[in-house]
Design an enzyme around this catalytic site. Structure first.
Site, PDB file in Angstrom:
ATOM      1  CD1 TRP A 228      -2.175  -2.188   1.471  1.00  9.07           C
ATOM      2  CD2 TRP A 228      -3.384  -0.479   0.677  1.00  9.07           C
ATOM      3  NE1 TRP A 228      -3.445  -2.644   1.244  1.00  9.07           N
ATOM      4  CE2 TRP A 228      -4.221  -1.612   0.754  1.00  9.07           C
ATOM      5  CE3 TRP A 228      -3.916   0.725   0.211  1.00  9.07           C
ATOM      6  CZ2 TRP A 228      -5.553  -1.598   0.388  1.00  9.07           C
ATOM      7  CZ3 TRP A 228      -5.251   0.751  -0.160  1.00  9.07           C
ATOM      8  CH2 TRP A 228      -6.060  -0.396  -0.074  1.00  9.07           C
TER       9      TRP A 228
ATOM     10  CG  HIS B   1      -3.259  -8.767   4.783  1.00  4.18           C
ATOM     11  ND1 HIS B   1      -3.044  -8.441   3.467  1.00  4.18           N
ATOM     12  CD2 HIS B   1      -4.219  -7.910   5.225  1.00  4.18           C
ATOM     13  CE1 HIS B   1      -3.823  -7.440   3.122  1.00  4.18           C
ATOM     14  NE2 HIS B   1      -4.557  -7.093   4.178  1.00  4.18           N
TER      15      HIS B   1
ATOM     16  CG  ASP C 292      -7.871  -6.255   6.993  1.00  2.00           C
ATOM     17  OD1 ASP C 292      -6.644  -6.374   6.855  1.00  2.00           O
ATOM     18  OD2 ASP C 292      -8.598  -5.601   6.218  1.00  2.00           O
TER      19      ASP C 292
ATOM     20  CG  HIS D  48      -6.956  -2.643   9.410  1.00  2.00           C
ATOM     21  ND1 HIS D  48      -5.796  -1.905   9.367  1.00  2.00           N
ATOM     22  CD2 HIS D  48      -7.416  -2.685   8.117  1.00  2.00           C
ATOM     23  CE1 HIS D  48      -5.552  -1.533   8.121  1.00  2.00           C
ATOM     24  NE2 HIS D  48      -6.523  -1.982   7.351  1.00  2.00           N
TER      25      HIS D  48
ATOM     26  CG  HIS E 287     -12.455  -2.877   5.734  1.00  2.00           C
ATOM     27  ND1 HIS E 287     -12.252  -2.378   4.468  1.00  2.00           N
ATOM     28  CD2 HIS E 287     -11.374  -3.659   6.007  1.00  2.00           C
ATOM     29  CE1 HIS E 287     -11.101  -2.829   4.002  1.00  2.00           C
ATOM     30  NE2 HIS E 287     -10.548  -3.618   4.910  1.00  2.00           N
TER      31      HIS E 287
ATOM     32  CD  GLU F 272      -8.325  -6.790   2.973  1.00  2.00           C
ATOM     33  OE1 GLU F 272      -9.343  -6.079   2.950  1.00  2.00           O
ATOM     34  OE2 GLU F 272      -7.236  -6.416   3.464  1.00  2.00           O
TER      35      GLU F 272
END
Length: 208
Positions: free
Chosen positions: A17, A51, A53, A57, A158, A170
């Site tokens: 990111w 990964h 979340d 987060h 989310h 994800e």
């Protein structure tokens, strides 16, 4: 039994990111020096590669990785074809048979170049979460880096997933995986303060 490794490789130069911690692996001592073993060290984001979340987060009062049931990330999973979709909502999934399914993985194939972070991704519409909750889904996974648009600041998908008890996986890789039923194993690290965790995700299936 066949195993599909659906994890992205963790390596120097991998896409992350914008503004996130770049991945770095260094060997701090080597057998060519004055030690008898090679020892490496890692610098990486909790959201590097494939990964999960944790609610923390995006919710300061949400659960952290250590608080989550590891059983969420192990068990039967259904891979669903969602290629060529700009967004994914109830309409796209209303005809899917969810009987006995607690984990779904959406195959979009939208991340075309694994060496570059995608510029645009299909995302989940917030109204999908309550629909999935009525079907008994507890985990949703995607082959893109987020369930929300990449430029989203409010993260409605989310938050809606969290409100409906659905957890997030994800950046899996599903290119070689046919739609159907598998066993998912994608265990996060036991990070006490973690807002997320890299995983080694695999799918297992009996030969068809």
């Amino acid at each position: 039994m066949r195993i599909f490794d659906i994890s992205r490789k963790l390596q120097t130069g991998m896409p992350v990111w914008l503004g996130d911690t770049p991945f770095q692996y260094d060997v701090s001592s080597t057998t060519t020096g004055d030690t008898t073993v090679n020892v490496g060290s890692l610098i990486l984001s909790a959201h590097a590669g494939t990964h999960v979340d944790a609610p923390f987060h995006f919710d300061p009062n949400g659960k952290k990785i250590i608080d989550l049931d590891p059983g969420l990330y192990v068990g039967p999973a259904r891979v669903v074809d969602m290629t060529n979709k700009a967004r994914i909502g109830v309409k796209e999934l209303e005809n899917i048979n969810f009987d006995g399914v607690q984990r779904i993985l959406l195959k979009t194939l939208a991340w075309k170049n694994p060496a570059q972070f995608p510029g645009e991704i299909p995302y989940l519409e917030p109204n999908l979460a309550p629909f999935l909750a009525t079907k008994g889904v507890r985990l949703i996974g995607l082959d893109v880096p987020s369930v929300d648009p990449l430029d989203s600041e409010d993260l409605p998908a989310h938050k809606s997933l969290n409100e409906n008890g659905i957890h997030i996986l994800e950046s899996v890789i599903l290119d070689e995986v046919e739609p159907g039923d598998y066993e998912l194993i994608a265990l996060p690290l036991p990070l006490v303060e973690g807002d997320g965790s890299p995983v080694r995700a695999i799918l297992r299936c009996h030969e068809r």
